[in-house]
Design a protein around this motif. Structure first.
Motif, PDB file in Angstrom:
ATOM      1  N   THR A  13       0.844  -1.207   0.000  1.00  9.53           N
ATOM      2  CA  THR A  13       0.000   0.000   0.000  1.00  9.53           C
ATOM      3  C   THR A  13       0.878   1.255   0.000  1.00  9.53           C
ATOM      4  O   THR A  13       2.086   1.186   0.273  1.00  9.53           O
ATOM      5  N   THR A  15       0.481   3.460   2.227  1.00  9.99           N
ATOM      6  CA  THR A  15       0.788   3.635   3.647  1.00  9.99           C
ATOM      7  C   THR A  15       2.074   2.878   3.995  1.00  9.99           C
ATOM      8  O   THR A  15       2.901   3.369   4.766  1.00  9.99           O
ATOM      9  N   ILE A  84       2.202  10.498  -4.767  1.00 11.44           N
ATOM     10  CA  ILE A  84       1.378   9.339  -5.150  1.00 11.44           C
ATOM     11  C   ILE A  84       1.394   9.171  -6.664  1.00 11.44           C
ATOM     12  O   ILE A  84       0.966  10.070  -7.396  1.00 11.44           O
ATOM     13  N   HIS A 107      -8.646   1.022  -3.942  1.00 11.28           N
ATOM     14  CA  HIS A 107      -9.167   1.850  -2.855  1.00 11.28           C
ATOM     15  C   HIS A 107      -9.978   2.986  -3.482  1.00 11.28           C
ATOM     16  O   HIS A 107      -9.630   3.476  -4.558  1.00 11.28           O
ATOM     17  N   HIS A 109     -10.153   6.088  -2.970  1.00  8.50           N
ATOM     18  CA  HIS A 109      -9.377   7.295  -3.289  1.00  8.50           C
ATOM     19  C   HIS A 109      -8.528   7.093  -4.540  1.00  8.50           C
ATOM     20  O   HIS A 109      -8.364   8.020  -5.333  1.00  8.50           O
ATOM     21  N   SER A 132      -7.841  -1.310   0.273  1.00  2.48           N
ATOM     22  CA  SER A 132      -6.592  -0.588   0.008  1.00  2.48           C
ATOM     23  C   SER A 132      -6.118  -0.964  -1.397  1.00  2.48           C
ATOM     24  O   SER A 132      -6.596  -1.952  -1.981  1.00  2.48           O
ATOM     25  N   THR A 176      -0.350  12.496  -0.766  1.00  2.60           N
ATOM     26  CA  THR A 176      -1.245  12.131   0.337  1.00  2.60           C
ATOM     27  C   THR A 176      -0.555  12.431   1.659  1.00  2.60           C
ATOM     28  O   THR A 176       0.642  12.193   1.813  1.00  2.60           O
ATOM     29  N   PHE A 178      -0.266  11.417   5.515  1.00  4.41           N
ATOM     30  CA  PHE A 178      -0.507  10.289   6.421  1.00  4.41           C
ATOM     31  C   PHE A 178      -0.287  10.759   7.854  1.00  4.41           C
ATOM     32  O   PHE A 178       0.652  11.524   8.114  1.00  4.41           O
TER      33      PHE A 178
HETATM   34  O1  LIG Z   1      -4.698   1.980  -0.347  1.00  3.33           O
HETATM   35  C1  LIG Z   1      -3.561   2.410  -0.083  1.00  3.33           C
HETATM   36  O2  LIG Z   1      -2.540   2.081  -0.681  1.00  3.33           O
HETATM   37  C2  LIG Z   1      -3.427   3.433   0.968  1.00  3.33           C
HETATM   38  O3  LIG Z   1      -2.423   3.498   1.605  1.00  3.33           O
HETATM   39  C3  LIG Z   1      -4.533   4.442   1.053  1.00  3.33           C
HETATM   40  C4  LIG Z   1      -4.352   5.362  -0.112  1.00  3.33           C
HETATM   41  C5  LIG Z   1      -5.102   5.186  -1.250  1.00  3.33           C
HETATM   42  C6  LIG Z   1      -4.887   6.022  -2.345  1.00  3.33           C
HETATM   43  C7  LIG Z   1      -3.925   6.999  -2.287  1.00  3.33           C
HETATM   44  C8  LIG Z   1      -3.168   7.165  -1.146  1.00  3.33           C
HETATM   45  C9  LIG Z   1      -3.387   6.341  -0.054  1.00  3.33           C
END
Ligand SMILES: O=C(O)C(=O)Cc1ccccc1
Length: 283
Positions: A13, A15, A84, A107, A109, A132, A176, A178
């Motif tokens: 991810t 994160t 990102i 995810h 987002h 995610s 992003t 965090f």
């Molecule tokens: O889903 C992920 O990889 C995350 O860490 C959450 C996220 C999703 C999209 C962009 C940034 C973070």
């Protein structure tokens, strides 16, 4: 002793990218959801947790803010700002064209960051949301269907996926924020230079005081305190009831902030400190 850091997992991810950069020597534990990660910090399973807070294209990660405000209050002790880059990832055995992809998983987002790309290049694909981007990559890796994931290079590497299209996010400068959360008195500090300091406050306005928001903002403005964000969220008590998340571009101090606090309390507001922390920018 090696510190344990929880993150929104699984491996691969964004994160996890943030955690590997900020805490390269930590023992890392991936959790399936943001609430599970926050709970693990709260019950001491891990020493700290890292969760997404806000994206430059899609805005606040409401699940994180709402869980922190309504369910488990943990202080934000650092902010990690991560670039990102979203890629279209396919199972190595997929032999078709983009037009053959039946489903695209990620995810919410990440999907939102690539809406134009999906609209133009994958109009036939059904969108499936995953907890995610890493989880989406994991599903595609074990799938024999015509599925694609949206995620990063680490996910491609961890799950042996091929990158069909690079940089499919609709706008450049995609970043992003965090949040690092912990109950530890002396939190681990990322071994990088911090660019700035911030304080995040939670403010609830009285319902019977017209102009209260204007007065709240005045309390910061005449003290020349710079705000970088103000956002309202429903309190979940009824339609039209909101709280405000306010980011101030300076660390908490014993003069200005208590002054703001007593002024706001005199207006009938509730004000809570959600964190005062350093900001670390991953290049
Ligand atoms: O889903 C992920 O990889 C995350 O860490 C959450 C996220 C999703 C999209 C962009 C940034 C973070």
């Amino acid at each position: 002793m090696t510190k344990k850091i929880g993150y929104l997992g699984p491996k691969g991810t964004f994160t996890k990218l943030a955690v590997d950069w900020a805490f390269p020597n930590a023992e890392t534990h991936g959790f399936n959801t943001i609430p599970e990660c926050i709970d693990a910090v709260n019950n001491g399973t891990v020493d700290a947790g890292v969760v997404p807070l806000e994206n430059a294209i899609e805005g606040t990660v409401h699940l994180t803010i709402d869980y922190l405000v309504h369910q488990v209050r943990l202080p934000i002790v650092a902010e990690l700002v991560v670039p990102i880059e979203q890629h279209l990832l396919l199972n190595k055995d997929f032999k078709g064209e983009l037009g053959d992809i039946e489903e695209v998983l990620s995810h919410s987002h990440a999907i939102a960051q690539c809406h134009q790309f999906i609209h133009k290049e994958l109009p036939q694909a059904k969108i499936e949301f995953a907890n995610s981007t890493g989880r989406a990559a994991e599903i595609v890796a074990s799938s024999d269907r015509s599925q694609a994931a949206i995620g990063n290079v680490l996910a491609a590497k961890e799950y042996g996926l091929k990158i069909a299209r690079e940089n499919i996010h609709d706008y450049p400068n995609n970043h992003t924020r965090f949040a690092v959360l912990t109950k530890a008195e002396e939190p681990m500090r990322p071994d990088h230079e911090s660019q700035s300091e911030k304080t995040t406050l939670l403010v609830t306005l009285p319902t019977d005081n017209p102009g209260a928001l204007h007065q709240v903002l005045s309390a910061f403005s005449w003290r020349k305190m710079n705000l970088s964000k103000i956002e309202s969220r429903p309190t979940k008590t009824g339609l039209g009831d909101y709280f405000f998340i306010i980011d101030v571009n300076q660390p908490y101090d014993d003069a200005l902030f208590p002054g703001v606090q007593s002024e706001l309390e005199a207006l009938g507001c509730d004000i809570t400190l959600l964190g005062t922390y350093s900001v670390f920018n991953m290049k």
